[in-house]
Design a protein around this motif. Structure first.
Motif, PDB file in Angstrom:
ATOM      1  N   PRO A  10       1.023  15.934  15.307  1.00  0.00           N
ATOM      2  CA  PRO A  10       0.385  16.977  14.494  1.00  0.00           C
ATOM      3  C   PRO A  10      -0.602  16.340  13.503  1.00  0.00           C
ATOM      4  O   PRO A  10      -0.398  15.203  13.070  1.00  0.00           O
ATOM      5  N   ASP A  11      -1.632  17.091  13.143  1.00  0.00           N
ATOM      6  CA  ASP A  11      -2.617  16.586  12.176  1.00  0.00           C
ATOM      7  C   ASP A  11      -1.925  16.100  10.913  1.00  0.00           C
ATOM      8  O   ASP A  11      -1.055  16.791  10.371  1.00  0.00           O
ATOM      9  N   GLY A  12      -2.322  14.947  10.460  1.00  0.00           N
ATOM     10  CA  GLY A  12      -1.788  14.445   9.180  1.00  0.00           C
ATOM     11  C   GLY A  12      -0.383  13.879   9.258  1.00  0.00           C
ATOM     12  O   GLY A  12       0.204  13.505   8.253  1.00  0.00           O
ATOM     13  N   MET A  13       0.206  13.831  10.469  1.00  0.00           N
ATOM     14  CA  MET A  13       1.548  13.238  10.628  1.00  0.00           C
ATOM     15  C   MET A  13       1.362  11.970  11.455  1.00  0.00           C
ATOM     16  O   MET A  13       1.575  11.967  12.663  1.00  0.00           O
ATOM     17  N   GLU A  14       0.871  10.936  10.806  1.00  0.00           N
ATOM     18  CA  GLU A  14       0.488   9.767  11.571  1.00  0.00           C
ATOM     19  C   GLU A  14       1.614   8.740  11.652  1.00  0.00           C
ATOM     20  O   GLU A  14       2.508   8.717  10.828  1.00  0.00           O
ATOM     21  N   GLU A  15       1.557   7.896  12.725  1.00  0.00           N
ATOM     22  CA  GLU A  15       2.504   6.788  12.824  1.00  0.00           C
ATOM     23  C   GLU A  15       1.800   5.516  12.392  1.00  0.00           C
ATOM     24  O   GLU A  15       0.571   5.447  12.432  1.00  0.00           O
ATOM     25  N   LEU A  16       2.579   4.540  11.985  1.00  0.00           N
ATOM     26  CA  LEU A  16       1.983   3.272  11.571  1.00  0.00           C
ATOM     27  C   LEU A  16       2.280   2.226  12.626  1.00  0.00           C
ATOM     28  O   LEU A  16       3.431   2.034  13.006  1.00  0.00           O
ATOM     29  N   LEU A  17       1.243   1.543  13.072  1.00  0.00           N
ATOM     30  CA  LEU A  17       1.394   0.549  14.135  1.00  0.00           C
ATOM     31  C   LEU A  17       1.241  -0.847  13.539  1.00  0.00           C
ATOM     32  O   LEU A  17       0.797  -0.990  12.405  1.00  0.00           O
ATOM     33  N   PRO A  18       1.573  -1.887  14.329  1.00  0.00           N
ATOM     34  CA  PRO A  18       1.303  -3.243  13.845  1.00  0.00           C
ATOM     35  C   PRO A  18      -0.208  -3.473  13.783  1.00  0.00           C
ATOM     36  O   PRO A  18      -0.916  -2.910  14.622  1.00  0.00           O
ATOM     37  N   PRO A  19      -0.743  -4.242  12.860  1.00  0.00           N
ATOM     38  CA  PRO A  19      -0.005  -4.924  11.804  1.00  0.00           C
ATOM     39  C   PRO A  19       0.136  -4.084  10.529  1.00  0.00           C
ATOM     40  O   PRO A  19       0.764  -4.486   9.584  1.00  0.00           O
ATOM     41  N   ARG A  20      -0.445  -2.854  10.531  1.00  0.00           N
ATOM     42  CA  ARG A  20      -0.456  -2.082   9.285  1.00  0.00           C
ATOM     43  C   ARG A  20       0.963  -1.732   8.797  1.00  0.00           C
ATOM     44  O   ARG A  20       1.233  -1.743   7.601  1.00  0.00           O
ATOM     45  N   ALA A  21       1.864  -1.475   9.755  1.00  0.00           N
ATOM     46  CA  ALA A  21       3.219  -1.084   9.350  1.00  0.00           C
ATOM     47  C   ALA A  21       3.866  -2.184   8.519  1.00  0.00           C
ATOM     48  O   ALA A  21       4.499  -1.921   7.489  1.00  0.00           O
ATOM     49  N   TYR A  22       3.662  -3.439   8.944  1.00  0.00           N
ATOM     50  CA  TYR A  22       4.276  -4.531   8.190  1.00  0.00           C
ATOM     51  C   TYR A  22       3.567  -4.735   6.846  1.00  0.00           C
ATOM     52  O   TYR A  22       4.212  -5.009   5.829  1.00  0.00           O
ATOM     53  N   THR A  23       2.249  -4.569   6.869  1.00  0.00           N
ATOM     54  CA  THR A  23       1.505  -4.709   5.598  1.00  0.00           C
ATOM     55  C   THR A  23       2.052  -3.714   4.590  1.00  0.00           C
ATOM     56  O   THR A  23       2.239  -4.017   3.411  1.00  0.00           O
ATOM     57  N   LEU A  24       2.310  -2.496   5.078  1.00  0.00           N
ATOM     58  CA  LEU A  24       2.841  -1.470   4.176  1.00  0.00           C
ATOM     59  C   LEU A  24       4.216  -1.876   3.644  1.00  0.00           C
ATOM     60  O   LEU A  24       4.495  -1.767   2.457  1.00  0.00           O
ATOM     61  N   GLU A  25       5.056  -2.385   4.529  1.00  0.00           N
ATOM     62  CA  GLU A  25       6.402  -2.776   4.113  1.00  0.00           C
ATOM     63  C   GLU A  25       6.336  -3.906   3.081  1.00  0.00           C
ATOM     64  O   GLU A  25       7.053  -3.897   2.084  1.00  0.00           O
ATOM     65  N   ALA A  26       5.440  -4.869   3.323  1.00  0.00           N
ATOM     66  CA  ALA A  26       5.309  -5.984   2.382  1.00  0.00           C
ATOM     67  C   ALA A  26       4.827  -5.466   1.022  1.00  0.00           C
ATOM     68  O   ALA A  26       5.296  -5.893  -0.031  1.00  0.00           O
ATOM     69  N   LEU A  27       3.896  -4.500   1.059  1.00  0.00           N
ATOM     70  CA  LEU A  27       3.382  -3.941  -0.192  1.00  0.00           C
ATOM     71  C   LEU A  27       4.476  -3.142  -0.911  1.00  0.00           C
ATOM     72  O   LEU A  27       4.599  -3.186  -2.135  1.00  0.00           O
ATOM     73  N   ARG A  28       5.270  -2.426  -0.124  1.00  0.00           N
ATOM     74  CA  ARG A  28       6.369  -1.644  -0.721  1.00  0.00           C
ATOM     75  C   ARG A  28       7.284  -2.572  -1.535  1.00  0.00           C
ATOM     76  O   ARG A  28       7.613  -2.309  -2.684  1.00  0.00           O
ATOM     77  N   ARG A  29       7.663  -3.704  -0.908  1.00  0.00           N
ATOM     78  CA  ARG A  29       8.557  -4.644  -1.606  1.00  0.00           C
ATOM     79  C   ARG A  29       7.890  -5.195  -2.858  1.00  0.00           C
ATOM     80  O   ARG A  29       8.499  -5.269  -3.920  1.00  0.00           O
ATOM     81  N   LYS A  30       6.617  -5.568  -2.706  1.00  0.00           N
ATOM     82  CA  LYS A  30       5.903  -6.162  -3.847  1.00  0.00           C
ATOM     83  C   LYS A  30       5.833  -5.165  -5.009  1.00  0.00           C
ATOM     84  O   LYS A  30       6.090  -5.504  -6.166  1.00  0.00           O
ATOM     85  N   LEU A  31       5.517  -3.906  -4.677  1.00  0.00           N
ATOM     86  CA  LEU A  31       5.356  -2.915  -5.749  1.00  0.00           C
ATOM     87  C   LEU A  31       6.696  -2.541  -6.374  1.00  0.00           C
ATOM     88  O   LEU A  31       6.791  -2.351  -7.585  1.00  0.00           O
ATOM     89  N   LEU A  32       7.751  -2.457  -5.551  1.00  0.00           N
ATOM     90  CA  LEU A  32       9.059  -2.145  -6.142  1.00  0.00           C
ATOM     91  C   LEU A  32       9.521  -3.282  -7.046  1.00  0.00           C
ATOM     92  O   LEU A  32      10.147  -3.044  -8.079  1.00  0.00           O
ATOM     93  N   ASP A  33       9.185  -4.527  -6.665  1.00  0.00           N
ATOM     94  CA  ASP A  33       9.521  -5.663  -7.538  1.00  0.00           C
ATOM     95  C   ASP A  33       8.744  -5.568  -8.853  1.00  0.00           C
ATOM     96  O   ASP A  33       9.270  -5.864  -9.918  1.00  0.00           O
TER      97      ASP A  33
END
Ligand SMILES: N[C@@H](Cc1c[nH]c[nH+]1)C(=O)O
Length: 402
Positions: A10-33
């Motif tokens: 559906p429009d606006g319900m996107e999936e995240l593929l490599p390598p962006r998915a990992y970049t997001l996860e790394a950023l999530r950890r960095k920002l929560l820290d």
């Protein structure tokens, strides 16, 4: 439905593929820290709640943005969270009420769903990360949240930040003085937001009796721009109630502080704009970057939200969409972004040669990526590797650049 259609998202319900998915996860950890380092405690609210707890006291916008489902076990209506901020306000007001009246600093990172995208480019399934501060009503808490928002954007490696500042009380006070009904106020609000000057004029002439209020609301539509807007507002809104003057003073104090502490940030004021959900009650802010036409971080003061849960607490906070931050990071720094995913290719002997495996383990322990070339496909089949292990003349495994 064709086979191709089956995989349509559906429009606006996107999936995240490599390598962006990992970049997001790394950023999530960095920002929560980062948020933890500023003293903010992580909370994980539920993905869905009963509508009464999710939507009471937060206004019509959020109601429209919320997906509703019937709970099979209770028969009651539930909503899927479209904005974590009111959920965190409920947590502070209700679940943490035993902790007393002191200041509470909470943060979160949680996917939300929205029935409608804010604009054609934005997601309906953002991953919302943010911080909320409860129990302090003065300027220092607004400054803390603003600083934290800017620190978050800096940690996300985004630069050329433009910060928009506004204050809910300016428009609200003036429109309350106009003594008009809700529909009339909505029409005026829409014309003001879209800067349709001619429409605004017609509506004000038709609905608002007091000439001074008309003049103030007309002036408001033009009060946007740099610091000079505040001086202009003091002149144009002379005679407006005390709460308008107080709002202007607050904006001025915040602006001076931002200029002194973050000289690289460009400040912009729009005294008529009330972006975001309508639970805000005071100062509001939004950050922009030149590559994107919509706000990339939003926040503000919302002192009333906890009241419906029995504990009205002063509150201020901000949120960002992690998916958007990652996409913008790639736009602003494409090379750095690619470098983060590079690594080393090792031959399949890794699984028979203990010496090589030992070296691989040591490298992985340092956080480097290592692929074992299981099928002997070579470096072409592993586009992210920029080095490979080879055996030198003495039979030792050494890393050679590609
Ligand atoms: N959650 C709000 C921003 C905000 C956080 N805290 C206060 N305001 C939004 O997404 O628009």
């Amino acid at each position: 439905m064709t086979i191709a259609d089956r995989w349509l998202l559906p429009d606006g319900m996107e999936e995240l593929l490599p390598p962006r998915a990992y970049t997001l996860e790394a950023l999530r950890r960095k920002l929560l820290d980062l948020l933890a380092a500023w003293g903010y405690d992580l909370v994980i609210p539920p993905s869905a709640e009963y509508l009464e707890s999710l939507l009471t006291g937060v206004g019509k916008d959020l109601d429209l943005q919320t997906f509703k489902v019937t709970d099979q076990s209770s028969g009651r209506l539930m909503g899927v969270s479209a904005d974590v901020t009111p959920q965190v306000a409920r947590i502070d007001a209700h679940s943490l009420s035993c902790e007393g009246e002191g200041i509470a600093r909470l943060c979160y990172c949680h996917p939300v769903l929205r029935t409608r995208a804010d604009n054609p480019l934005s997601s309906r399934s953002p991953i919302q990360l943010g911080a909320e501060l409860f129990g302090h009503a003065g300027l220092p808490s607004d400054l803390e949240i603003l600083s934290l928002m800017l620190a978050t954007l800096e940690a996300a490696e985004l630069d050329q930040i433009h910060l928009d500042l506004g204050h809910v009380n300016i428009y609200r006070t003036l429109i309350n003085q106009a003594q008009i009904d809700e529909q009339e106020a909505e029409a005026i609000f829409a014309a003001l937001q879209d800067k349709r000057f001619a429409d605004l004029d017609t509506l004000l002439q038709a609905y608002v009796e007091c000439a001074q209020v008309r003049a103030h609301l007309t002036a408001l539509a033009h009060l946007h721009g740099d610091m000079r807007v505040l001086e202009q507002a003091k002149r144009d809104l002379q005679g407006a109630p005390e709460s308008v003057q107080a709002a202007l003073v607050q904006l001025e104090q915040i602006a001076h502080w931002i200029q002194a502490s973050y000289p690289q940030v460009t400040l912009y004021f729009d005294l008529a704009e009330l972006r975001g959900f309508n639970y805000h009650t005071g100062i509001m802010f939004a950050a922009y970057v030149p590559q994107w036409g919509q706000a990339i971080a939003k926040g503000g003061r919302y002192d009333e939200t906890g009241k419906v849960f029995g504990r009205a607490r002063p509150a201020t906070g901000f949120s960002v969409d992690l998916k958007l931050l990652v996409a913008l990071q790639e736009l602003q720094h494409p090379q750095t972004h690619q470098r983060k995913h590079l690594g080393v290719l090792a031959p399949v002997q890794a699984y028979t040669d203990a010496q090589l495996m030992h070296k691989i383990r040591a490298l992985r322990a340092q956080g480097e990526r290592v692929w074992v070339d299981l099928a002997g496909e070579g470096t072409k089949a592993h586009p992210a590797c920029d080095r490979q292990w080879v055996q030198n003349a003495q039979g030792e495994w050494v890393i050679s650049p590609l």
